[in-house]
Design an enzyme around this catalytic site. Structure first.
Site, mmCIF file in Angstrom:
data_model
loop_
_atom_site.group_PDB
_atom_site.id
_atom_site.type_symbol
_atom_site.label_atom_id
_atom_site.label_comp_id
_atom_site.label_asym_id
_atom_site.label_seq_id
_atom_site.Cartn_x
_atom_site.Cartn_y
_atom_site.Cartn_z
ATOM 1 N N GLU A 112 0.857 -1.125 -0.014
ATOM 2 C CA GLU A 112 0.060 0.030 -0.022
ATOM 3 C C GLU A 112 0.854 1.189 -0.046
ATOM 4 O OE1 GLU A 112 -2.643 -0.396 3.557
ATOM 5 O OE2 GLU A 112 -2.095 -2.309 3.430
ATOM 6 N N LYS A 114 2.196 4.765 1.698
ATOM 7 C CA LYS A 114 2.166 5.367 2.893
ATOM 8 C C LYS A 114 1.768 6.762 2.955
ATOM 9 C CE LYS A 114 5.320 4.982 6.948
ATOM 10 N NZ LYS A 114 5.399 6.476 7.477
ATOM 11 N N ASP A 116 0.880 10.211 4.115
ATOM 12 C CA ASP A 116 1.588 11.441 4.879
ATOM 13 C C ASP A 116 0.798 12.027 5.610
ATOM 14 O OD1 ASP A 116 3.963 12.217 6.111
ATOM 15 O OD2 ASP A 116 4.706 13.222 4.690
ATOM 16 N N TYR A 223 -6.441 1.696 6.309
ATOM 17 C CA TYR A 223 -5.436 0.445 5.823
ATOM 18 C C TYR A 223 -5.508 -0.388 6.754
ATOM 19 C CZ TYR A 223 -2.858 3.711 9.256
ATOM 20 O OH TYR A 223 -2.183 4.292 10.091
ATOM 21 N N LYS A 310 10.792 3.673 2.442
ATOM 22 C CA LYS A 310 10.627 5.298 2.567
ATOM 23 C C LYS A 310 11.243 5.575 1.106
ATOM 24 C CE LYS A 310 10.236 7.134 6.600
ATOM 25 N NZ LYS A 310 9.234 7.836 7.113
ATOM 26 N N CYS A 404 16.362 47.011 7.463
ATOM 27 C CA CYS A 404 15.401 46.735 6.589
ATOM 28 C C CYS A 404 15.620 47.215 5.349
ATOM 29 C CB CYS A 404 14.238 47.511 7.222
ATOM 30 S SG CYS A 404 12.712 47.183 6.191
ATOM 31 N N CYS A 407 13.055 50.047 4.208
ATOM 32 C CA CYS A 407 12.985 51.320 4.945
ATOM 33 C C CYS A 407 14.107 51.714 5.491
ATOM 34 C CB CYS A 407 11.717 51.516 5.893
ATOM 35 S SG CYS A 407 12.032 50.500 7.290
ATOM 36 N N CYS A 422 11.819 44.240 11.290
ATOM 37 C CA CYS A 422 11.959 45.667 11.285
ATOM 38 C C CYS A 422 10.906 46.462 12.316
ATOM 39 C CB CYS A 422 11.628 46.049 9.594
ATOM 40 S SG CYS A 422 11.209 47.797 9.744
ATOM 41 N N CYS A 428 7.384 51.786 7.692
ATOM 42 C CA CYS A 428 8.065 50.916 6.672
ATOM 43 C C CYS A 428 6.950 50.499 5.587
ATOM 44 C CB CYS A 428 8.408 49.550 7.377
ATOM 45 S SG CYS A 428 9.254 48.435 6.454
HETATM 46 P P1 AMP Z 1 6.187 5.963 11.156
HETATM 47 O O1 AMP Z 1 5.354 6.835 12.024
HETATM 48 O O2 AMP Z 1 7.538 6.219 10.273
HETATM 49 O O3 AMP Z 1 6.646 5.075 12.405
HETATM 50 O O4 AMP Z 1 5.200 5.080 10.170
HETATM 51 C C1 AMP Z 1 3.923 4.474 10.867
HETATM 52 C C2 AMP Z 1 2.854 5.202 10.711
HETATM 53 O O5 AMP Z 1 2.711 5.093 8.897
HETATM 54 C C3 AMP Z 1 1.326 4.650 11.136
HETATM 55 O O6 AMP Z 1 1.479 5.222 12.430
HETATM 56 C C4 AMP Z 1 0.712 5.093 10.140
HETATM 57 O O7 AMP Z 1 0.027 6.288 10.494
HETATM 58 C C5 AMP Z 1 1.504 5.522 8.730
HETATM 59 N N1 AMP Z 1 0.661 4.868 7.646
HETATM 60 C C6 AMP Z 1 0.268 5.691 6.498
HETATM 61 N N2 AMP Z 1 0.073 4.584 5.572
HETATM 62 C C7 AMP Z 1 -0.007 3.537 6.060
HETATM 63 C C8 AMP Z 1 -0.359 2.324 5.441
HETATM 64 N N3 AMP Z 1 -0.811 2.049 4.357
HETATM 65 N N4 AMP Z 1 -0.321 1.046 6.397
HETATM 66 C C9 AMP Z 1 0.269 1.378 7.618
HETATM 67 N N5 AMP Z 1 0.507 2.504 8.248
HETATM 68 C C10 AMP Z 1 0.429 3.538 7.362
HETATM 69 ZN ZN ZN Z 2 11.337 48.249 7.222
#
Ligand code: AMP
Ligand code: ZN
Length: 667
Positions: A112, A114, A116, A223, A310, A404, A407, A422, A428
């Site tokens: 899957e 990951k 963010d 997930y 990663k 600055c 000004c 500033c 300014c």
């Molecule tokens: P880390 O914070 O780097 O330890 O990564 C773990 C975190 O990745 C988990 O707590 C999830 O919040 C996140 N995460 C994002 N996508 C997924 C996914 N597809 N499966 C599991 N964890 C995920």
């Molecule tokens: Zn200024």
């Protein structure tokens, strides 16, 4: 079932289905307008018939309830971290470790993306969302159910044959498009843009006012599922099942038979991830069979059956042509690296932030250097290092500016602050135009026919030196300006005149008092009713207002202590701007609760918490967040916190019901 009850139930079902089609499937089948009409109809019926209240009604999506303190909740099943890998070799080592434990079985993997964002654990019982808790330290997190309920892709009521009780985990994210739109609105309102979608998403979960959360384009991508006797055999099935029950689960997941196939998935998404509507920082690979997962178990911090791969943050090198310095509306200085344009993660990068003087010194970055630029979670790329081999012999260390650039005033840097400022806030030019731009912005005076560039032009031509000057501009003065025509000049002057009817709270916001945003301005307008009362308020009086802290109070006092600011306000008043609440706003107010302080706790039947608080304030009472000997009454709804109850009882503070409160104000 009565026919009203049936009508309500069928509207709820219909709206649930439309929410699902729109937010989970991305395939709406009715227009936004039709949806709104149905929602309004439901809201009206629910209002008229509180006896049919349902905590999973789609009408709750708009938010409104406020959480003052997020309660700590222990996770029934711990939320683990993931181990990280960075190469094909790392993955092969992992596979070997797995095979050693499992013996000679064919292992399959689910891959899957990951996502963010911020992780969340949702608990469902009998198909209803009962709790949402942040990851916290993995053992316990904060309960943020009220806020999560406003996220439209989180089902409040499941469909199909779901287990009686389970936890489902996912990631709360902001789409890139939603994030960009939020930032654009902030910039228009004179606020600093947010740094990146991830932090903004995670910050959103802890906002006290759920109505604000409802406005943010958050999404939840699911997930994993945990629980007892769920009858699910593989991770891939988890994803399919979750989808069937109504959850949003991205479809890019793939079942792989070997690490080689896994690597193909990784390589593909490493290059294609920039076309996704949200940010990802890698791939998560999970052993597919739940039975295998159970056999593998966990280390102290992560499952042995899962691994994150990663992505490398994308990096390029380019030449830094020049370091320039920007001055913000508050006077803060930001150094900017102007780069030889270069392609990075799908966009052309010309500029990168250098943050502050310390950052420049730490990197020892100089004009003419070849630098490494990276795009991680941040929208604005950053410089992560210098290619010292390419530095020319006559290069000189960067000397941070002392004055600055706009000004010429000598910059200051306060104890413990990273940023230079500033201090010339009244002279300014950038600070002056910045404040006027904030004043005219959409959420402030919303002056039509005028934009940021017009402000700069008018200022440059000497026609305005502050926001009060806008109100004495004439059409004749404006017409001769560059790119102005008869019509646009007229629009501008009319727009300014029309803004005189903008209500007091927005005028207060428009003044640009530091830390006085939209919400704070509303609170202050309501508490003080007019600017004259506010101008003489003391620190003590200010902090007694709900949600006003020391920092805001100090800033308000500092603003009105400045004679030039007072003079500006007086001028604006003389031009007819609104500096007090309107008759109508005042009419709804009484003194019935004067001198009484209330604490509101729990969930109410006929009224939202916000409405209840508003009623208290409108009737001259005060709302406090915690119970003390000064509290006159606690208004308790369903689910009042047990600690609050004990506290009220021990201090002898009377606890009254919603009904008893209503009798007080209607008497
Ligand atoms: P880390 O914070 O780097 O330890 O990564 C773990 C975190 O990745 C988990 O707590 C999830 O919040 C996140 N995460 C994002 N996508 C997924 C996914 N597809 N499966 C599991 N964890 C995920
Ligand atoms: Zn200024």
């Amino acid at each position: 079932m009565s026919s009203i009850e049936q009508k309500i139930a069928s509207l709820r079902d219909e709206l649930r289905e439309h929410n699902y089609k729109y937010y989970v499937l991305d395939q709406p089948s009715i227009s936004d307008f039709e949806f709104d009409m149905k929602l309004k109809e439901l809201q009206k019926l629910e209002e008229e018939h509180p006896e049919f209240h349902d905590p999973t009604s789609p009408s709750l999506r708009v938010g409104g309830a406020v959480t003052k303190n997020f309660e700590t909740v222990v996770h029934e099943h711990r939320m683990y971290s993931l181990d990280n890998s960075y190469s094909k070799e790392d993955l092969e080592d992992w596979e070997k470790r797995i095979q050693r434990i499992l013996g000679d079985v064919q292992v399959e993997f689910t891959c899957e993306l990951k996502y963010d964002g911020a992780s969340i654990s949702l608990t469902y019982e009998d198909g209803r969302l009962v709790r949402a808790v942040t990851r916290g330290d993995g053992f316990q997190g904060d309960e943020v159910t009220t806020n999560i309920k406003t996220i439209k892709s989180v089902p409040l009521q499941l469909k199909g044959d779901y287990p009686q009780k389970f936890d489902i985990r996912g990631e709360i994210i902001l789409t890139l498009e939603g994030f960009a739109k939020m930032n654009q609105e902030r910039v228009e309102a004179g606020e600093d843009p947010y740094m990146n979608p991830r932090n903004t998403a995670s910050g959103s979960l802890k906002l006290q006012d759920s109505a604000l959360v409802a406005q943010r384009p958050l999404e939840c991508l699911l997930y994993s599922i945990t629980g007892n006797n769920l009858g699910i055999k593989t991770q891939f099935e988890v994803l399919e099942k979750a989808r069937q029950w109504g959850f949003k689960v991205p479809t890019v997941a793939k079942l792989c038979k070997s690490t080689q196939e896994v690597m193909q998935f990784v390589d593909y998404w490493d290059t294609h991830r920039h076309s996704l509507p949200y940010e990802t920082d890698g791939v998560v690979i999970k052993v597919n069979s739940i039975q295998n997962q159970e056999e593998l178990g966990y280390t102290a911090k992560s499952p042995r059956w899962a691994m994150a791969y990663k992505f490398k943050a994308e990096q390029v090198s380019t030449v830094l042509n020049e370091i320039t310095y920007q001055v913000g509306r508050t006077g803060a200085i930001t150094p900017v690296a102007n780069l030889e344009p270069v392609l990075l993660a799908g966009t052309t990068v010309k500029r990168a932030s250098l943050h502050n003087a310390d950052q420049i010194a730490k990197l020892d970055v100089r004009e003419g250097d070849t630098v490494f630029v990276e795009k991680g979670g941040e929208i604005i790329p950053k410089i992560v290092g210098v290619d010292f081999l390419k530095r020319s012999a006559d290069s000189k260390p960067t000397e941070y500016i002392t004055h600055c650039p706009e000004c010429g005033t000598e910059l200051i840097r306060k104890e413990g602050e990273a940023q230079h400022f500033c201090p010339n806030d009244t002279g300014c030019p950038t600070q002056i135009t910045g404040r006027i731009q904030h004043f005219i912005s959409r959420k402030a005076m919303d002056i039509e026919g005028m934009g940021s560039e017009t402000v700069e032009l008018l200022f440059k031509e000497g026609l305005i030196a502050n926001y009060a000057d806008l109100y004495i501009l004439t059409k004749e003065q404006v017409v001769p300006l560059e790119r102005m025509a008869e019509k646009s000049a007229e629009n501008l002057v009319n727009g300014v005149a029309a803004s005189k009817s903008i209500p007091f709270e927005r005028v207060l916001f428009a003044l640009g008092i530091r830390y006085v945003g939209e919400t704070v301005a509303k609170k202050l307008a309501k508490a003080y009713k007019n600017v004259d009362a506010l101008m003489v308020a003391t620190q003590e009086e200010l902090v007694a207002v709900d949600e006003i802290g020391e920092r805001i109070a100090e800033s308000v006092i500092r603003f009105f202590a400045e004679p030039t600011n007072v003079a500006l306000v007086e001028r604006l008043k003389s031009y007819g701007l609104q500096f007090s609440l309107s008759e109508e706003q005042l009419e709804n107010q009484t003194d019935k609760l004067k001198g009484q302080t209330f604490v509101v706790s729990g969930v109410f039947e006929n009224i939202s918490r916000d409405e209840l608080k508003k009623l208290i304030e409108d009737n001259g009472g005060k709302v406090a967040s915690s119970i003390s000997s000064k509290t006159s009454f606690v208004v308790a709804g369903d689910n009042m916190g047990p600690s609050k109850k004990t506290k009220a009882e021990s201090l002898g503070v009377p606890i009254i019901s919603e009904q008893e409160f209503m009798e007080k104000v209607s008497a």
